[in-house]
Write a protein that holds these residues in place. Structure first.
Motif, PDB file in Angstrom:
ATOM      1  N   ARG A 296     -11.447   3.741  -2.116  1.00  0.00           N
ATOM      2  CA  ARG A 296     -10.325   3.311  -1.278  1.00  0.00           C
ATOM      3  C   ARG A 296      -9.613   2.202  -2.048  1.00  0.00           C
ATOM      4  O   ARG A 296     -10.260   1.313  -2.589  1.00  0.00           O
ATOM      5  N   GLN A 297      -8.272   2.301  -2.078  1.00  0.00           N
ATOM      6  CA  GLN A 297      -7.512   1.273  -2.768  1.00  0.00           C
ATOM      7  C   GLN A 297      -6.107   1.163  -2.211  1.00  0.00           C
ATOM      8  O   GLN A 297      -5.634   2.061  -1.512  1.00  0.00           O
ATOM      9  N   PHE A 298      -5.458   0.065  -2.528  1.00  0.00           N
ATOM     10  CA  PHE A 298      -4.100  -0.197  -2.081  1.00  0.00           C
ATOM     11  C   PHE A 298      -3.105   0.499  -3.008  1.00  0.00           C
ATOM     12  O   PHE A 298      -3.193   0.377  -4.227  1.00  0.00           O
ATOM     13  N   ARG A 299      -2.159   1.223  -2.415  1.00  0.00           N
ATOM     14  CA  ARG A 299      -1.108   1.909  -3.158  1.00  0.00           C
ATOM     15  C   ARG A 299       0.243   1.470  -2.600  1.00  0.00           C
ATOM     16  O   ARG A 299       0.604   1.834  -1.469  1.00  0.00           O
ATOM     17  N   PRO A 300       1.016   0.667  -3.355  1.00  0.00           N
ATOM     18  CA  PRO A 300       2.299   0.171  -2.846  1.00  0.00           C
ATOM     19  C   PRO A 300       3.250   1.253  -2.337  1.00  0.00           C
ATOM     20  O   PRO A 300       3.886   1.049  -1.290  1.00  0.00           O
ATOM     21  N   PRO A 301       3.380   2.432  -2.997  1.00  0.00           N
ATOM     22  CA  PRO A 301       4.281   3.443  -2.427  1.00  0.00           C
ATOM     23  C   PRO A 301       3.845   3.923  -1.037  1.00  0.00           C
ATOM     24  O   PRO A 301       4.690   4.244  -0.190  1.00  0.00           O
TER      25      PRO A 301
END
Length: 189
Positions: free
Chosen positions: A60-65
């Protein structure tokens, strides 16, 4: 993992590190046309199954788009990485990513190539090659979580029922590669 995002904004990009914006001009059936294109690198993604725990290992990770769309930005994905090291084969990149992101050292010989496909066909047309690997606890060499700049990658484990539920849970931002890989796994004889 909960993160706090502040002061999110978009700015024009003329030259990127991983993507390069262009205007493609071409003639199609005698008609002049144009299309906005992002050139970006190809990648690998790996479906990981921990044999002893009987769990899928995902990240799980942060994706700006994605944040632009759902104001959360957290995605559940396969372990993956860009093919940005010319000296490494796609399989070697896959093994490197497994160790960096998930903390398991997997030999190239343990990878099974499933397929490759094009992603983001409307703007970048990048190609992703999908692999499968089975893990054991003897392969566990670290915490994972990524390298510098990726420290916020969270390693997740999903049981078979949890993975089935994830496939149809529209509240979770999931990638098409993950969904394809799980469909492949569940359709095996």
């Amino acid at each position: 993992m909960k993160i706090r995002i502040e002061n999110f904004r978009l700015e024009p990009l003329t030259e990127g590190r991983f993507i390069h914006p262009y205007l493609a001009r071409f003639t199609m059936d005698g008609e002049e046309r144009s299309w906005e294109v992002l050139r970006s690198g190809d990648s690998v993604a790996i479906l990981l199954w921990h044999r002893e725990r009987e769990r899928f290992v995902l990240v799980r990770q942060f994706r700006p788009p994605v944040y632009l769309r759902n104001h959360d930005g957290m995605t559940v994905e396969l372990c993956a990485g860009l093919l940005d090291k010319a000296e490494l084969s796609p399989e070697e990149v896959a093994c490197e990513e497994i160790e960096e992101e998930c903390g398991y050292r997997v030999p190239v010989s343990a990878l099974e190539r499933l397929t490759s496909f094009y992603t983001s066909v409307g703007h970048s047309g990048s190609r992703q090659t999908l692999y499968y690997a089975e893990l054991t606890e003897a392969m566990h060499v670290g915490a994972g979580g990524g390298v510098e700049g990726e420290e916020r990658i969270e390693v997740l484990e999903y049981s078979i029922p949890q993975a089935r539920a994830l496939m149809s849970d529209e509240e979770v931002a999931r990638t098409p590669g993950l969904l394809y890989a799980l469909c492949w796994w569940f359709s095996r004889p």
